[in-house]
Write an enzyme that holds these catalytic residues in place. Structure first.
Site, PDB file in Angstrom:
ATOM      1  N   TYR A 134      -0.194  12.075  14.402  1.00 39.65           N
ATOM      2  CA  TYR A 134       0.442  11.354  13.485  1.00 39.65           C
ATOM      3  C   TYR A 134       1.084  10.182  14.018  1.00 39.65           C
ATOM      4  CZ  TYR A 134       3.941   9.426  10.254  1.00 39.65           C
ATOM      5  OH  TYR A 134       4.784   8.562   9.466  1.00 39.65           O
ATOM      6  N   GLY A 135       1.961  10.537  15.177  1.00 44.60           N
ATOM      7  CA  GLY A 135       2.594   9.559  15.861  1.00 44.60           C
ATOM      8  C   GLY A 135       1.825   8.720  16.551  1.00 44.60           C
TER       9      GLY A 135
ATOM     10  N   GLY B 158      13.272   3.702  10.974  1.00 47.60           N
ATOM     11  CA  GLY B 158      14.200   4.385  11.426  1.00 47.60           C
ATOM     12  C   GLY B 158      14.001   5.999  11.179  1.00 47.60           C
TER      13      GLY B 158
ATOM     14  N   ALA C 174       9.161 -11.420  -7.535  1.00 44.49           N
ATOM     15  CA  ALA C 174       7.873 -11.459  -7.220  1.00 44.49           C
ATOM     16  C   ALA C 174       7.035 -10.630  -8.036  1.00 44.49           C
ATOM     17  CB  ALA C 174       7.595 -10.961  -5.642  1.00 44.49           C
TER      18      ALA C 174
ATOM     19  N   THR D 131       0.921  -1.127   0.152  1.00 46.38           N
ATOM     20  CA  THR D 131       0.006  -0.063  -0.083  1.00 46.38           C
ATOM     21  C   THR D 131       0.899   1.125  -0.029  1.00 46.38           C
ATOM     22  OG1 THR D 131      -0.083   0.365   2.412  1.00 46.38           O
ATOM     23  CG2 THR D 131      -1.705  -1.456   1.163  1.00 46.38           C
TER      24      THR D 131
ATOM     25  N   VAL E  69       4.594  -7.935  -7.738  1.00 50.01           N
ATOM     26  CA  VAL E  69       4.267  -6.878  -6.747  1.00 50.01           C
ATOM     27  C   VAL E  69       3.124  -5.870  -7.417  1.00 50.01           C
ATOM     28  CG1 VAL E  69       5.323  -4.669  -5.513  1.00 50.01           C
ATOM     29  CG2 VAL E  69       6.797  -6.650  -6.196  1.00 50.01           C
TER      30      VAL E  69
ATOM     31  N   SER F 185      -1.535   7.797  15.294  1.00 43.81           N
ATOM     32  CA  SER F 185      -1.955   6.946  14.349  1.00 43.81           C
ATOM     33  C   SER F 185      -0.979   5.578  14.133  1.00 43.81           C
ATOM     34  CB  SER F 185      -2.141   7.795  12.986  1.00 43.81           C
ATOM     35  OG  SER F 185      -1.044   8.081  12.329  1.00 43.81           O
ATOM     36  N   LYS F 186       0.315   5.894  13.927  1.00 42.25           N
ATOM     37  CA  LYS F 186       1.435   5.159  13.496  1.00 42.25           C
ATOM     38  C   LYS F 186       1.462   4.083  14.634  1.00 42.25           C
ATOM     39  CE  LYS F 186       3.285   4.599  10.382  1.00 42.25           C
ATOM     40  NZ  LYS F 186       2.887   4.209   8.923  1.00 42.25           N
TER      41      LYS F 186
END
Length: 317
Positions: A184-185, A217, A48, A29, A50, A187-188
């Site tokens: 945002y943080g 990272g 593969a 996605t 993809v 949601s992750k």
């Protein structure tokens, strides 16, 4: 499944030459840009098939053209994927027209740099709705295809930004406390809780599908090699960003954890993978689980709330 990978497998893995994956079908996605593009490019080099999930068919076509220019014979397809429109996701899965899916990389996401708070058409806060709820519902629709594969994997791309955040189960939609970077943080972080809880439920159901959580990272555009017209880095940007390379990396390297989680048979469900140098840069390795991600009550509460918010039925797992 064991929660640790063998040290010998860790040493042997070559990020620039992953194993062949002929015959496998993998959905990425957000595969048209950023880290998702490089995940798609690196997986394409293994043979593969993809599938790039993208809101924009035109951008997906540009990305596929770029990959084919670097990897002649790359097997690529695209599907229009709008994670903000939960009602469309069943049709998206039908459009894949495959008998099985060997892996999905839940990579797509949005980050809003500035206020005001936005909502999806379904009334969900924009980042939480797309980054977490969209993938939550997509997983429901993909599960029959994943279960049809011998040992499929759901790989969820988290973020180092989630390490300092905590979920508020009473304000998942950030109605009371909306700050873009924090939202945002969170949601992750919700995505990461989901990936771990999903694996627990898959193991309880004796499923052949495994769920792995990864993060890139510190991955900067300015340290990312050019892939025009998908991404172009100027000489000035490269020179300016050179000192940062001591601590962080480009998005091509940010893709390594996800690619390994898809392909390495030593990776196990329920693991967290990230860069080896302080979790910010370098080759992928299994990380010690972040302490707050071990809170199963939060993960279960998020799961139940996500079912209520979306109407998804993942209780069958």
């Amino acid at each position: 499944m064991s929660s640790t990978a063998s040290p010998s497998s860790h040493r042997a893995w070559n990020v620039r030459r992953p194993p062949e994956a002929d015959g496998r079908v993998i959905l990425v996605t957000g595969g048209n840009a950023g880290i998702g593009y490089f995940i798609a490019e690196q997986l394409s080099a293994t043979g593969a098939m993809v599938v790039l999930g993208s809101r924009s068919p035109a951008r997906a076509e540009v990305a596929m053209t770029s990959i084919r220019a670097r990897i002649p014979g790359a097997r690529l397809r695209s599907v229009r994927l709008d994670l903000a429109d939960l009602t469309s996701l069943g049709a998206v899965v039908e459009s894949l027209k495959v008998e099985r899916l060997d892996a999905v990389v839940h990579n797509a996401g949005v980050a809003l740099d500035d206020p005001p708070r936005r909502e999806t058409g379904a009334g969900h806060e924009f980042m939480f709705g797309i980054n977490h709820l969209g993938h939550f519902v997509l997983t429901q629709w993909l599960m029959p295809l994943l279960s049809a594969a011998p040992s499929a994997r759901v790989v969820t791309m988290g973020s180092f930004a989630a390490k300092s955040e905590r979920l508020d189960l009473d304000d998942l939609q950030s109605r009371r406390d909306y700050r873009p970077k924090r939202t945002y943080g969170r949601s992750k972080l919700a995505q990461m809780y989901f990936g771990l809880e999903l694996d627990r439920r898959l193991r309880a159901a004796d499923s052949t599908v495994a769920s792995v959580v990864v993060h890139p990272g510190g991955a900067l555009d300015s340290l990312t090699p050019s892939r025009p017209p998908v991404h172009t880095r100027t000489t000035g940007e490269r020179l300016k960003a050179a000192p940062a390379a001591l601590l962080v990396q480009g998005k091509h390297a940010g893709a390594w954890s996800a690619v390994r989680a898809v392909l390495d048979p030593a990776v196990r469900g329920g693991q967290l993978w990230g860069p080896r140098v302080f979790g910010l840069r370098g080759r992928p390795r299994p990380e010690a689980m972040w302490s707050h991600l071990e809170d199963r009550s939060v993960a279960a509460g998020l799961w139940d709330a996500s079912c209520d918010l979306t109407g998804a039925d993942l209780g069958i797992i």
